[in-house]
Design a protein around this motif. Structure first.
Motif, PDB file in Angstrom:
ATOM      1  N   ARG A 159      15.583   9.712   1.991  1.00  0.00           N
ATOM      2  CA  ARG A 159      15.731   9.718   0.532  1.00  0.00           C
ATOM      3  C   ARG A 159      15.450   8.329  -0.043  1.00  0.00           C
ATOM      4  NH1 ARG A 159      17.833  13.617  -2.479  1.00  0.00           N
ATOM      5  NH2 ARG A 159      18.630  12.095  -3.980  1.00  0.00           N
ATOM      6  N   PHE A 160      15.836   7.294   0.699  1.00  0.00           N
ATOM      7  CA  PHE A 160      15.596   5.934   0.206  1.00  0.00           C
ATOM      8  C   PHE A 160      14.109   5.614   0.205  1.00  0.00           C
ATOM      9  CE2 PHE A 160      15.671   1.494  -0.429  1.00  0.00           C
ATOM     10  CZ  PHE A 160      16.918   1.175  -0.970  1.00  0.00           C
ATOM     11  N   THR A 161      13.432   5.872   1.332  1.00  0.00           N
ATOM     12  CA  THR A 161      12.013   5.532   1.408  1.00  0.00           C
ATOM     13  C   THR A 161      11.174   6.385   0.461  1.00  0.00           C
ATOM     14  OG1 THR A 161      11.788   7.001   3.332  1.00  0.00           O
ATOM     15  CG2 THR A 161      12.139   4.673   3.769  1.00  0.00           C
ATOM     16  N   ALA A 162      11.658   7.589   0.122  1.00  0.00           N
ATOM     17  CA  ALA A 162      10.942   8.424  -0.848  1.00  0.00           C
ATOM     18  C   ALA A 162      11.202   7.975  -2.279  1.00  0.00           C
ATOM     19  CB  ALA A 162      11.342   9.888  -0.685  1.00  0.00           C
ATOM     20  N   GLY A 163      12.210   7.103  -2.455  1.00  0.00           N
ATOM     21  CA  GLY A 163      12.512   6.583  -3.783  1.00  0.00           C
ATOM     22  C   GLY A 163      13.598   7.333  -4.516  1.00  0.00           C
ATOM     23  N   PHE A 164      14.370   8.171  -3.806  1.00  0.00           N
ATOM     24  CA  PHE A 164      15.325   9.041  -4.476  1.00  0.00           C
ATOM     25  C   PHE A 164      16.778   8.683  -4.199  1.00  0.00           C
ATOM     26  CE2 PHE A 164      11.625  12.073  -3.818  1.00  0.00           C
ATOM     27  CZ  PHE A 164      11.098  11.814  -5.074  1.00  0.00           C
ATOM     28  N   ALA A 165      17.045   7.510  -3.671  1.00  0.00           N
ATOM     29  CA  ALA A 165      18.424   7.105  -3.401  1.00  0.00           C
ATOM     30  C   ALA A 165      19.096   6.523  -4.638  1.00  0.00           C
ATOM     31  CB  ALA A 165      18.465   6.091  -2.257  1.00  0.00           C
ATOM     32  N   THR A 166      18.332   6.232  -5.684  1.00  0.00           N
ATOM     33  CA  THR A 166      18.896   5.643  -6.898  1.00  0.00           C
ATOM     34  C   THR A 166      19.855   6.621  -7.569  1.00  0.00           C
ATOM     35  OG1 THR A 166      16.950   4.262  -7.282  1.00  0.00           O
ATOM     36  CG2 THR A 166      18.366   4.714  -9.181  1.00  0.00           C
ATOM     37  N   ASP A 167      21.060   6.151  -7.845  1.00  0.00           N
ATOM     38  CA  ASP A 167      22.073   6.946  -8.540  1.00  0.00           C
ATOM     39  C   ASP A 167      22.798   5.998  -9.488  1.00  0.00           C
ATOM     40  OD1 ASP A 167      24.031   8.644  -9.426  1.00  0.00           O
ATOM     41  OD2 ASP A 167      24.852   9.132  -7.454  1.00  0.00           O
ATOM     42  N   ALA A 218       8.086  -5.878   4.645  1.00  0.00           N
ATOM     43  CA  ALA A 218       7.137  -4.895   4.120  1.00  0.00           C
ATOM     44  C   ALA A 218       7.255  -3.539   4.806  1.00  0.00           C
ATOM     45  CB  ALA A 218       5.708  -5.425   4.290  1.00  0.00           C
ATOM     46  N   LYS A 219       7.947  -3.471   5.932  1.00  0.00           N
ATOM     47  CA  LYS A 219       7.866  -2.264   6.749  1.00  0.00           C
ATOM     48  C   LYS A 219       8.556  -1.051   6.145  1.00  0.00           C
ATOM     49  CE  LYS A 219       9.367  -4.552  10.241  1.00  0.00           C
ATOM     50  NZ  LYS A 219       9.224  -5.828   9.516  1.00  0.00           N
ATOM     51  N   ALA A 220       9.553  -1.265   5.280  1.00  0.00           N
ATOM     52  CA  ALA A 220      10.213  -0.128   4.638  1.00  0.00           C
ATOM     53  C   ALA A 220       9.365   0.446   3.508  1.00  0.00           C
ATOM     54  CB  ALA A 220      11.579  -0.547   4.110  1.00  0.00           C
ATOM     55  N   GLY A 221       8.293  -0.267   3.134  1.00  0.00           N
ATOM     56  CA  GLY A 221       7.381   0.239   2.108  1.00  0.00           C
ATOM     57  C   GLY A 221       7.994   0.317   0.731  1.00  0.00           C
ATOM     58  N   GLN A 222       8.962  -0.564   0.422  1.00  0.00           N
ATOM     59  CA  GLN A 222       9.691  -0.449  -0.836  1.00  0.00           C
ATOM     60  C   GLN A 222       9.400  -1.559  -1.832  1.00  0.00           C
ATOM     61  OE1 GLN A 222      11.852   2.319  -1.681  1.00  0.00           O
ATOM     62  NE2 GLN A 222      10.443   2.899  -0.062  1.00  0.00           N
ATOM     63  N   GLY A 223       8.756  -2.638  -1.409  1.00  0.00           N
ATOM     64  CA  GLY A 223       8.567  -3.775  -2.304  1.00  0.00           C
ATOM     65  C   GLY A 223       7.854  -3.418  -3.580  1.00  0.00           C
ATOM     66  N   MET A 224       6.658  -2.852  -3.478  1.00  0.00           N
ATOM     67  CA  MET A 224       5.886  -2.468  -4.652  1.00  0.00           C
ATOM     68  C   MET A 224       6.597  -1.365  -5.428  1.00  0.00           C
ATOM     69  SD  MET A 224       1.885  -1.278  -4.900  1.00  0.00           S
ATOM     70  CE  MET A 224       2.054   0.114  -3.770  1.00  0.00           C
ATOM     71  N   ASP A 253       0.792  -1.233   0.000  1.00  0.00           N
ATOM     72  CA  ASP A 253       0.000   0.000   0.000  1.00  0.00           C
ATOM     73  C   ASP A 253       0.822   1.280   0.000  1.00  0.00           C
ATOM     74  OD1 ASP A 253       1.008  -0.177   2.548  1.00  0.00           O
ATOM     75  OD2 ASP A 253      -0.904   0.087   3.584  1.00  0.00           O
ATOM     76  N   GLY A 254       2.082   1.240   0.434  1.00  0.00           N
ATOM     77  CA  GLY A 254       2.891   2.449   0.500  1.00  0.00           C
ATOM     78  C   GLY A 254       3.384   2.855  -0.873  1.00  0.00           C
ATOM     79  N   VAL A 255       3.122   4.102  -1.251  1.00  0.00           N
ATOM     80  CA  VAL A 255       3.498   4.602  -2.575  1.00  0.00           C
ATOM     81  C   VAL A 255       4.491   5.752  -2.388  1.00  0.00           C
ATOM     82  CG1 VAL A 255       2.680   5.498  -4.777  1.00  0.00           C
ATOM     83  CG2 VAL A 255       1.211   3.970  -3.426  1.00  0.00           C
ATOM     84  N   ALA A 256       5.740   5.528  -2.742  1.00  0.00           N
ATOM     85  CA  ALA A 256       6.780   6.530  -2.576  1.00  0.00           C
ATOM     86  C   ALA A 256       6.574   7.705  -3.528  1.00  0.00           C
ATOM     87  CB  ALA A 256       8.157   5.903  -2.817  1.00  0.00           C
ATOM     88  N   CYS A 257       7.152   8.841  -3.158  1.00  0.00           N
ATOM     89  CA  CYS A 257       7.057  10.035  -4.014  1.00  0.00           C
ATOM     90  C   CYS A 257       7.558   9.736  -5.426  1.00  0.00           C
ATOM     91  CB  CYS A 257       7.875  11.179  -3.439  1.00  0.00           C
ATOM     92  SG  CYS A 257       7.571  11.556  -1.716  1.00  0.00           S
ATOM     93  N   ARG A 258       8.650   8.988  -5.521  1.00  0.00           N
ATOM     94  CA  ARG A 258       9.217   8.668  -6.832  1.00  0.00           C
ATOM     95  C   ARG A 258       8.231   7.875  -7.673  1.00  0.00           C
ATOM     96  NH1 ARG A 258      10.395   9.314 -11.104  1.00  0.00           N
ATOM     97  NH2 ARG A 258      11.605   7.888 -12.383  1.00  0.00           N
ATOM     98  N   THR A 259       7.458   7.002  -7.054  1.00  0.00           N
ATOM     99  CA  THR A 259       6.460   6.230  -7.783  1.00  0.00           C
ATOM    100  C   THR A 259       5.347   7.139  -8.292  1.00  0.00           C
ATOM    101  OG1 THR A 259       6.957   4.270  -6.468  1.00  0.00           O
ATOM    102  CG2 THR A 259       4.861   4.280  -7.642  1.00  0.00           C
ATOM    103  N   VAL A 260       4.949   8.135  -7.498  1.00  0.00           N
ATOM    104  CA  VAL A 260       3.942   9.092  -7.965  1.00  0.00           C
ATOM    105  C   VAL A 260       4.480   9.862  -9.165  1.00  0.00           C
ATOM    106  CG1 VAL A 260       2.402  10.975  -7.307  1.00  0.00           C
ATOM    107  CG2 VAL A 260       3.060   9.277  -5.603  1.00  0.00           C
TER     108      VAL A 260
END
Length: 611
Positions: A404-412, A317-323, A41-48
């Motif tokens: 930054r990771f949980t928001a989806g922005f750690a990718t470099d 699932a707790k980091a909200g990153q799977g999906m 259910d968790g949707v990171a900013c990067r996914t939006v």
């Protein structure tokens, strides 16, 4: 093109390929119908941001619960729990989009609807699963997949041949098994209960994301759900005996509720209705490779079969990153497959999928281990701090550091054939090479409309070239922007001229946008270089949406560190990541970069230089 699974990775991948009606795509799903209730259910900013590329961000945000703040609770001196901290969930300036909560099924519904309405009118085939995949060494369609209708007896198989196949069918992927790819990692032998519930409580932060650590050592991660009433609890159930295979099955809904009530004391929790619950053990596992090419064969043969999402990485699932990470897998792979299938790029482009995403998956595994360990840590004993444990302040620090990771922005992404070096990054310091293109407000010149620059890009496989102007007006003789536009439009070596098929619009392969330093009232469309007012087939209509000016309230040149004197070229990949930053006059460097990524269209080969 064959895609197995309509989960997060498969639905994003299929939504991209659906944009290309000349690519024949078959999507199969072992379930009998679309998912009705997902567990993520968790949707990171990067996914939006990614959903915006499909034109779906606004719909997503309207339906979602917005995670605005996160609170932290720890043991109180008087017993029970007390709030120890409160922070903004997404750091200021990280994204123009929020972190939201939406059921996985609804996320996939939006993508399935997009597919159905796309030029391909793509609809999955339900009740059909891949049993086996075999890859031949030669042939136009070297992938042979054996499929079977769900529930039918062995022997009633269907054989499908494809150029490429992708397994997105979850942790028990038959595609992965067929390729002989192994998963490595360990279970942590620690159980968590997860429950979506309707409950009445006097806990004050029931509508805020909360990380709660009790005096007894138990923990809860509380996630409010969309709709205003539903709430999800991840409840610490303690260690389990690794030798007891039945341990997880002995937990019940009542035992999860009892554990939650104990952790929340002195606050009450009266559960009125349970929508869904489960128990899982924390563990992190990653696939040894993400495609069918063995390490010793890399570079000598084309990858033909890929795995994505839970098929190649699993975690808590707790980091909200799977999906979220799974969807980014599909987003990374989709445009690359389309480019190769349409002969716009060489097959070597497909090597970059495993090269890029395996690194990201490992970073996810490492982060998830750190975060899940923090969530399960016992409180630190103030009398005996050497005994270990973690206090609420330490847990809050770990959460903040991982923002930054949980928001989806750690990718470099590291330098590769599709990501350049950082030699000229100082010309646009706010757009680091390898990171996602961070949008900023601008004003469209032709109609004075305030817009987000990054939101104008669509998930249509095109490369994006943002030309940030130098200080001169675009109609001045010394304008570097004008000279760059003349080069793009008229030079026989320009990537636009070399790689755009004959008869296609100028922006069919490259979406070029210019951002000017002057205000929109200081310029007229007629002041622009001709290239920024392209004519569109079949009627020769003028496209007025290629030029933007600064927003007086938020100057993009200042906000993103653009060199005002020289300007800059910012090249952005189809998946919204910055591929290169170059000076406006770095024509040869731009040509060399795209020469390694793209192939000359057959109809244009006669007129385009091949050197």
């Amino acid at each position: 093109m064959l895609i197995a699974g309509t989960g997060p990775a498969g639905s994003v991948l299929a939504a991209q390929l659906a944009e290309f009606p000349d690519i024949s795509t078959l999507v199969v799903e072992r379930r009998e119908a679309a998912l009705e209730m997902g567990h993520a259910d968790g949707v990171a900013c990067r996914t939006v941001e990614m959903f915006n590329g499909f034109g779906l961000a606004e719909r997503l945000m309207r339906e979602a619960y917005w995670v605005n703040e996160t609170t932290f609770w720890g043991p109180a001196e008087s017993g029970g729990i007390a709030r120890t901290g409160r922070i903004q969930d997404v750091a200021e300036g990280l994204s123009e989009y929020p972190h939201v909560i939406v059921n996985q099924a609804r996320m996939q519904d939006l993508l399935l609807e997009h597919m159905a309405n796309s030029p391909s009118r793509l609809i999955p085939d339900y009740g059909l699963e891949i049993i086996d995949v075999v890859v031949a060494e030669t042939g136009e369609y070297p992938v042979t997949a054996t499929l079977r209708r769900t529930g039918e007896d062995p022997g009633n198989e269907i054989t499908v041949q494809a150029k490429y196949a992708v397994g997105c069918e979850g942790a028990r992927s038959n595609v992965r098994r067929s390729l002989g790819i192994t998963m490595s990692g360990d279970a942590r032998n620690h159980a968590w209960g997860v429950m979506d519930m309707l409950a009445v409580t006097d806990f004050p932060d029931i509508r805020l994301k909360s990380a709660i650590q009790s005096t007894s050592g138990g923990s809860i991660l509380l996630i409010p759900r969309e709709g205003g009433y539903l709430v999800r609890l991840y409840v610490d159930l303690g260690d389990v005996d690794p030798g007891d295979r039945e341990a997880r099955g002995r937990f019940t809904a009542d035992s999860i509720i009892e554990a939650a009530q104990k952790i929340l004391h002195p606050y009450t929790l009266d559960v009125k209705e349970i929508a869904w619950w489960s128990v899982y053990e924390v563990g992190q596992r990653i696939a040894e490779r993400f495609d069918d090419v063995l390490p010793q064969d890399r570079g000598s043969r084309t990858p033909r079969v890929f795995i994505a999402g839970d098929a190649c990485h699993t975690h808590s699932a707790k980091a909200g990153q799977g999906m979220n990470v799974s969807m980014q897998d599909g987003f990374n792979l989709g445009w690359k497959l389309a480019a190769v299938l349409q002969d716009r790029s060489p097959w070597s482009l497909l090597d970059t999928y495993s090269e890029e995403r395996q690194v990201i998956a490992q970073e996810l595994i490492d982060f998830d281990f750190k975060w899940s360990t923090a969530m399960a840590a016992k409180p630190k004993d103030p009398v005996n701090p050497e005994a270990g444990g973690m206090d609420a302040a330490e847990r809050q620090a770990i959460f903040t550091q991982g923002g930054r990771f949980t928001a989806g922005f750690a990718t470099d992404y590291s330098p590769s054939m599709i990501t350049g070096n950082d030699t000229h990054e100082h010309l646009a310091a706010g757009f680091p090479v390898g990171e996602r293109f961070h949008s900023s407000p601008v004003v469209r010149l032709a109609d004075a409309k305030a817009l987000q620059l990054g939101h104008q890009a669509r998930a249509d496989g095109r490369w994006h070239i943002y030309a940030f102007a130098d200080a001169a007006r675009p109609d001045a003789t010394n304008s570097r922007l004008a000279a760059f536009c003349t080069y793009l439009g008229q030079s026989s070596s320009s990537p636009v001229r070399v790689f755009t098929p004959d008869g296609a619009d100028d922006d069919a392969v490259f979406d070029v946008r210019a951002i000017l330093q002057q205000g929109h009232r200081e310029l007229e469309p007629g002041d622009l270089p001709e290239f920024l007012l392209p004519r569109k087939a079949p009627l020769g209509m003028v496209d007025y949406e290629k030029a933007f000016t600064v927003d007086p309230a938020n100057d993009i040149f200042a906000a993103r560190g653009i060199n005002r004197e020289q300007g800059a070229i910012v090249v952005v990949r189809p998946d919204q990541y910055v591929a290169h930053v170059l000076p406006l006059d770095a024509h040869e460097e731009l040509e060399d970069f795209f020469a390694g990524i793209m192939t000359v269209p057959v109809r244009a080969r006669a007129m385009a230089p091949l050197a």
